[in-house]
Design an enzyme around this catalytic site. Structure first.
Site, PDB file in Angstrom:
ATOM      1  N   LYS A  54      88.739  65.202  41.809  1.00 53.80           N
ATOM      2  CA  LYS A  54      89.746  64.039  42.279  1.00 53.80           C
ATOM      3  C   LYS A  54      91.198  64.324  41.971  1.00 53.80           C
ATOM      4  O   LYS A  54      91.872  64.207  42.674  1.00 53.80           O
ATOM      5  CB  LYS A  54      89.284  62.619  41.440  1.00 53.80           C
ATOM      6  CG  LYS A  54      88.166  61.977  41.676  1.00 53.80           C
ATOM      7  CD  LYS A  54      87.841  60.927  40.761  1.00 53.80           C
ATOM      8  CE  LYS A  54      86.319  60.341  41.162  1.00 53.80           C
ATOM      9  NZ  LYS A  54      85.666  59.748  40.029  1.00 53.80           N
ATOM     10  N   GLN A  98      85.910  56.393  35.033  1.00 50.52           N
ATOM     11  CA  GLN A  98      84.563  57.062  35.435  1.00 50.52           C
ATOM     12  C   GLN A  98      83.597  56.302  34.749  1.00 50.52           C
ATOM     13  O   GLN A  98      83.493  56.142  33.619  1.00 50.52           O
ATOM     14  CB  GLN A  98      84.867  58.656  35.058  1.00 50.52           C
ATOM     15  CG  GLN A  98      83.743  59.354  35.603  1.00 50.52           C
ATOM     16  CD  GLN A  98      83.742  59.233  37.085  1.00 50.52           C
ATOM     17  OE1 GLN A  98      84.727  59.462  37.987  1.00 50.52           O
ATOM     18  NE2 GLN A  98      82.346  59.570  37.735  1.00 50.52           N
ATOM     19  N   ASP A 121      88.716  51.413  42.722  1.00 48.64           N
ATOM     20  CA  ASP A 121      87.293  51.355  42.839  1.00 48.64           C
ATOM     21  C   ASP A 121      86.692  50.118  43.695  1.00 48.64           C
ATOM     22  O   ASP A 121      85.590  50.155  43.919  1.00 48.64           O
ATOM     23  CB  ASP A 121      86.575  51.497  41.590  1.00 48.64           C
ATOM     24  CG  ASP A 121      86.120  52.877  41.093  1.00 48.64           C
ATOM     25  OD1 ASP A 121      85.714  53.799  41.981  1.00 48.64           O
ATOM     26  OD2 ASP A 121      85.863  53.194  40.044  1.00 48.64           O
TER      27      ASP A 121
HETATM   28  N1  GUN Z   1      80.550  57.474  38.824  1.00 46.91           N
HETATM   29  C1  GUN Z   1      79.826  57.760  40.203  1.00 46.91           C
HETATM   30  N2  GUN Z   1      80.695  57.142  41.182  1.00 46.91           N
HETATM   31  C2  GUN Z   1      81.568  56.650  40.698  1.00 46.91           C
HETATM   32  C3  GUN Z   1      82.675  55.926  41.458  1.00 46.91           C
HETATM   33  O1  GUN Z   1      82.730  55.484  42.408  1.00 46.91           O
HETATM   34  N3  GUN Z   1      83.506  55.310  40.576  1.00 46.91           N
HETATM   35  C4  GUN Z   1      83.543  55.396  39.289  1.00 46.91           C
HETATM   36  N4  GUN Z   1      84.551  54.795  38.624  1.00 46.91           N
HETATM   37  N5  GUN Z   1      82.656  55.944  38.717  1.00 46.91           N
HETATM   38  C5  GUN Z   1      81.578  56.463  39.498  1.00 46.91           C
END
Ligand code: GUN
Length: 292
Positions: A54, A98, A121
Site C-alpha cells: 500500500k 489494518q 475502507d
Molecule cells: N485486512 C484485509 N483486508 C483488509 C481491508 O480491506 N482493509 C483493512 N483495513 N484491513 C484488511
C-alpha cells in the site's frame, strides 16, 4: 464457449494511472497532495506485506504515505489516540486501520472512531448506512473494484440477476448494496442457503466471496454468466479462488482469474478512495470513473 478473462492486473494499472493523473492535477491546480495513513498493530506477516505494498503504491501515485506501526500489546486507548491525531491532521485524507486487530482491541470501536470522511475502507457505520440508503459514501475497496470491472465488461447492469456468495461486512454485504444500486436483482447466498447450486444457476453475475477454495464448480454457472472470484486461498503452495477456475471458465462468458483478478484492484481502489476523500474534503469535483 471460452470465457473472456477479465485482467484485473491490467485494469488495476489503468485505475492507478487515473489516480496519478488526478493527483498531478490536484497538485498543479490547487497545491494539494492527497495523504493516506495506514495503521498496523502487531506483526502479522500477511498484513505487513499488504501495508508495505500500500505504501509503495501510494507514493508511486504521487501521494503522501504515512505508516504508523504499533506494538501488538498497544492498548485500545492508545490506538484511539493515534486515530484522533490522524483525524485532526489536515495533510491526511484517508485513514486505514489494518484488520485483523489483536483480540484485546474492539475493532468496531476503532473503526467508528475514524472520521467518516477519511474512512477509505468504507467500514465506518455511517458509510455503511449511507451506502445502504443510496447516499454518497466511502465504499469498501474490494467490492468497488469488482463493480468497476463489472461495469467495464457489461456497461449497464440493470435488470441482471446477481448472486453474491458470502455475507461478510467487508465484501458480501457492500457488494450486494452496490449491485442493488446498479438495479440488479440481488441474492445474497451463504452457508445456510438451501440448494445453492440452483440459486447460482439463475445468476447472470456471480460474485464468490466465501474463502473456501474452489467451492463453486462449473456446472453451477449459467452459460455466458460473468464470474467474479474474490477468493484468495492458499492450497499446497498454490493460490486458488473460491471458484473452480477451469470448469467455470468453460461455462462463463467472462471470469476473473486468481491471482491477477480482483486482488490487484483492491489497493488500486484504496488509492482511488483516497483521492475521492481528498476532493470531497476540499469541495472539489470528484475524480471521474473512480467512484461508485
Ligand atoms: N485486512 C484485509 N483486508 C483488509 C481491508 O480491506 N482493509 C483493512 N483495513 N484491513 C484488511
Amino acid at each position: 464457449m471460452t470465457a473472456t478473462v477479465i485482467d484485473g492486473k491490467a485494469f488495476a494499472a489503468t485505475v492507478r494511472e487515473k489516480v496519478a493523473g488526478h493527483v498531478a492535477r490536484l497538485s498543479e491546480e490547487h497545491g494539494i497532495v492527497p495523504g493516506l495513513a495506514v495503521v498496523l498493530v502487531g506483526e502479522d506477516p500477511a498484513s505487513e506485506v499488504y501495508v508495505r505494498s500500500k505504501g509503495k503504491q501510494t507514493v508511486a501515485a504521487g501521494m503522501k504515505s504515512v505508516e504508523r506501526k504499533l506494538a501488538a500489546d498497544t492498548s485500545e486507548s492508545k490506538l484511539l489516540e493515534v486515530v484522533a491525531e490522524l483525524n485532526a491532521d489536515p495533510t491526511i485524507h484517508g485513514i486505514l486501520v489494518q484488520l485483523p486487530l489483536p483480540p484485546h482491541i474492539d475493532a468496531e470501536a476503532v473503526i467508528n472512531a475514524i472520521d467518516p470522511a477519511k474512512d477509505v475502507d468504507g467500514f465506518h457505520i455511517l458509510n455503511v448506512g449511507r451506502l445502504g440508503t443510496g447516499q454518497k459514501a466511502m465504499v469498501p475497496c474490494t467490492p468497488l473494484g469488482c463493480l468497476m470491472m463489472l461495469r467495464d465488461h457489461h456497461g449497464d447492469l440493470s435488470g441482471l440477476d446477481a448472486v453474491v456468495i458470502g455475507r461478510s461486512n467487508i465484501v458480501g454485504k457492500p457488494m450486494a448494496q452496490l449491485l442493488l444500486g446498479e438495479s440488479c436483482t440481488v441474492t445474497i447466498a451463504h452457508s445456510r442457503t438451501k440448494d445453492l447450486p440452483e440459486v447460482v444457476r439463475r445468476a447472470d453475475i456471480v460474485v464468490a466471496a466465501v474463502g473456501r477454495p474452489e467451492m463453486v464448480p462449473g456446472d453451477w454457472i449459467k452459460p455466458g454468466a460473468t464470474v467474479i472470484d474474490v477468493g484468495i486461498n492458499r492450497v499446497e503452495d498454490r493460490l486458488v479462488g473460491d471458484v473452480d477456475y477451469d470448469s467455470c471458465a468453460a461455462q462463463a462468458g467472462a471470469i476473473t482469474p486468481v491471482p491477477g483478478g480482483v486482488g490487484p484492484m483492491t489497493i488500486a481502489c484504496l488509492l482511488a478512495n483516497t483521492v475521492t476523500a481528498c476532493c470531497r474534503a476540499h469541495g472539489l469535483a470528484e475524480p471521474e470513473g473512480l467512484t461508485a
